[in-house]
Design a protein around this motif. Structure first.
Motif, PDB file in Angstrom:
ATOM      1  N   HIS A 155      47.288  47.032  39.440  1.00  0.00           N
ATOM      2  CA  HIS A 155      45.878  47.293  39.724  1.00  0.00           C
ATOM      3  C   HIS A 155      44.958  46.596  38.734  1.00  0.00           C
ATOM      4  CE1 HIS A 155      42.299  49.566  40.922  1.00  0.00           C
ATOM      5  NE2 HIS A 155      42.086  49.819  39.646  1.00  0.00           N
ATOM      6  N   GLN A 160      42.411  36.910  39.720  1.00  0.00           N
ATOM      7  CA  GLN A 160      41.466  37.451  40.698  1.00  0.00           C
ATOM      8  C   GLN A 160      41.439  36.656  42.007  1.00  0.00           C
ATOM      9  OE1 GLN A 160      37.859  37.261  38.318  1.00  0.00           O
ATOM     10  NE2 GLN A 160      37.214  35.395  39.316  1.00  0.00           N
ATOM     11  N   PRO A 168      42.210  35.565  45.582  1.00  0.00           N
ATOM     12  CA  PRO A 168      42.816  36.304  46.708  1.00  0.00           C
ATOM     13  C   PRO A 168      44.169  35.758  47.155  1.00  0.00           C
ATOM     14  CG  PRO A 168      40.472  35.971  47.089  1.00  0.00           C
ATOM     15  CD  PRO A 168      40.825  35.154  45.872  1.00  0.00           C
ATOM     16  N   ALA A 191      45.292  38.448  43.302  1.00  0.00           N
ATOM     17  CA  ALA A 191      44.350  39.320  44.015  1.00  0.00           C
ATOM     18  C   ALA A 191      44.049  40.621  43.264  1.00  0.00           C
ATOM     19  CB  ALA A 191      44.874  39.632  45.420  1.00  0.00           C
ATOM     20  N   ILE A 192      43.766  40.508  41.972  1.00  0.00           N
ATOM     21  CA  ILE A 192      43.383  41.655  41.159  1.00  0.00           C
ATOM     22  C   ILE A 192      41.864  41.657  41.003  1.00  0.00           C
ATOM     23  CG2 ILE A 192      43.561  42.707  38.866  1.00  0.00           C
ATOM     24  CD1 ILE A 192      46.350  41.370  38.661  1.00  0.00           C
ATOM     25  N   ASP A 193      41.241  42.772  41.263  1.00  0.00           N
ATOM     26  CA  ASP A 193      39.786  42.886  41.147  1.00  0.00           C
ATOM     27  C   ASP A 193      39.369  42.555  39.710  1.00  0.00           C
ATOM     28  OD1 ASP A 193      37.090  43.708  41.010  1.00  0.00           O
ATOM     29  OD2 ASP A 193      37.417  45.370  42.390  1.00  0.00           O
ATOM     30  N   ALA A 194      38.430  41.641  39.555  1.00  0.00           N
ATOM     31  CA  ALA A 194      37.982  41.240  38.220  1.00  0.00           C
ATOM     32  C   ALA A 194      37.464  42.426  37.419  1.00  0.00           C
ATOM     33  CB  ALA A 194      36.898  40.173  38.323  1.00  0.00           C
ATOM     34  N   ARG A 195      36.920  43.426  38.102  1.00  0.00           N
ATOM     35  CA  ARG A 195      36.394  44.607  37.403  1.00  0.00           C
ATOM     36  C   ARG A 195      37.513  45.458  36.809  1.00  0.00           C
ATOM     37  NH1 ARG A 195      32.906  46.586  42.418  1.00  0.00           N
ATOM     38  NH2 ARG A 195      34.916  45.962  43.349  1.00  0.00           N
ATOM     39  N   LYS A 228      32.280  39.487  35.785  1.00  0.00           N
ATOM     40  CA  LYS A 228      32.747  40.765  36.326  1.00  0.00           C
ATOM     41  C   LYS A 228      33.853  41.382  35.478  1.00  0.00           C
ATOM     42  CE  LYS A 228      31.512  39.746  41.131  1.00  0.00           C
ATOM     43  NZ  LYS A 228      32.017  39.637  42.517  1.00  0.00           N
TER      44      LYS A 228
END
Length: 355
Positions: free
Chosen positions: A158, A183, A185, A189-193, A215
């Protein structure tokens, strides 16, 4: 790796646009599919009806997917943390930690950005190693890929925290390149946040991080809000005083809108006194007034660096409770970060490539 392999392009360190530049003639749609193949651990050499033969052959001729050797995988007996010792092609060992999150099936990966560290923070085992070299982009990315392969079915990575071996902002070109892959996709594909870059305090790097990865969250190791104490604990303060670092952190907030994470590791009789808490509270309140952002303040128990001449010890529960109470009395609330894996030297400050 062989000499020929060293001359090839590590494919897991590229986003599609970079692959197009590295291998001229590959169109962006093929580049995206090839990057996705790499991160699904599929062979790029395998023919696919979705990828042009000329693209596949060109990438196979120029590219390689190198690996890090797993020297040791140590599972904590007290919590779900797992530490990996990974050997590079030139014989160095770096460490990576799999961190369980509160949501079942989600994990974060604590990655290293350097072999050792030059900043020599007194309470950190990595700081005693000195610096051997920077890690390459693909070596940073590969740490996440190795952890991901070992996850239980249905689990996922995550988030990522750059808080392993090394000072990330001293290797910022490669750290930023690794973040782009994380990050992307078609890659990890890990959310930068959900990515945090932690630093001991390099103002120029903080400002660049804000502009190029707006981000991504900033983490700052304080040591102490009292300059004389911080300077003894963190030699970087001699080059970049805490006021300068805090100014850069305020600029990061202005650029990104993200509140920073601040961390203090409590050391018995060193930075756990009432005057330490008072100075820290004043700094938090001044930052809040200056930026409108409330730093997420973590108070971390000290983890022994497991050497005979360790000069520090963990503040006892009473001292820690008093420290937090002093902060709370001034309107500053703290988080107690759980620093797990201590039985396998995987906790904060313990990474030293001992396997």
């Amino acid at each position: 790796m062989t000499a020929d392999a060293l001359e090839k392009i590590p494919l897991q360190g590229l986003v599609p646009e970079e692959l197009c530049r590295a291998v001229p003639g590959v169109p962006i749609d093929d580049a995206r599919r090839i990057v996705a193949q790499v991160h699904r651990d599929e062979s790029v050499a395998t023919p696919s009806s979705l990828i042009r033969r000329t693209s596949r052959e060109a990438v196979v001729a120029r590219g390689i997917v190198p690996s890090l050797e797993i020297v040791a995988e140590r599972k904590s007996q007290i919590d779900p943390f797992v530490k990996y010792a990974l050997r590079t092609h030139d014989g160095h060992v770096v460490e990576t930690v799999r961190i369980p999150l509160e949501h079942p099936g989600r994990f974060s990966v604590c990655v290293s950005s350097q072999v050792g560290c030059a900043l020599a923070c007194a309470f950190c085992a990595t700081g005693r190693m000195g610096l051997s070299r920077n890690l390459e982009t693909w070596e940073i990315v590969e740490q996440v890929r190795i952890v991901r392969r070992g996850l239980p079915a249905g689990a996922r990575v995550h988030g990522v925290v750059f808080q392993g071996m090394g000072e990330p902002l001293s290797n910022l070109d490669r750290v930023l390149a690794a973040i782009r892959v994380m990050q992307e996709p078609s890659a990890l594909a890990i959310d930068a946040r959900a990515i945090t870059v932690c630093t001991s305090g390099l103002p120029t790097g903080i400002r660049r991080l804000a502009k190029e990865a707006p981000k991504v969250r900033l983490g700052l190791s304080l040591g102490s809000a009292r300059r004389d104490v911080r300077r003894r604990l963190m030699p970087i303060d001699k080059a970049h005083a805490l006021d300068e670092v805090i100014t850069a952190a305020a600029e990061h907030v202005a650029e990104t809108g993200l509140a920073p994470m601040w961390a203090v590791t409590l050391l018995a009789g060193v930075n756990d006194r009432p005057e330490d808490a008072q100075a820290l509270a004043e700094m938090v309140l001044a930052f809040r007034e200056r930026t409108g952002a409330n730093p997420r303040l973590s108070v971390i128990p000290y983890n022994s660096i497991a050497e005979a001449d360790d000069p520090f010890s963990r503040a006892d529960d009473a001292a820690e409770d008093a420290f937090r109470a002093e902060l709370q009395a001034r309107g500053v609330f703290t988080h107690k970060r759980y620093s797990g894996g201590g039985d396998v030297a995987a906790a904060c400050g313990q990474l030293a490539a001992r396997g």
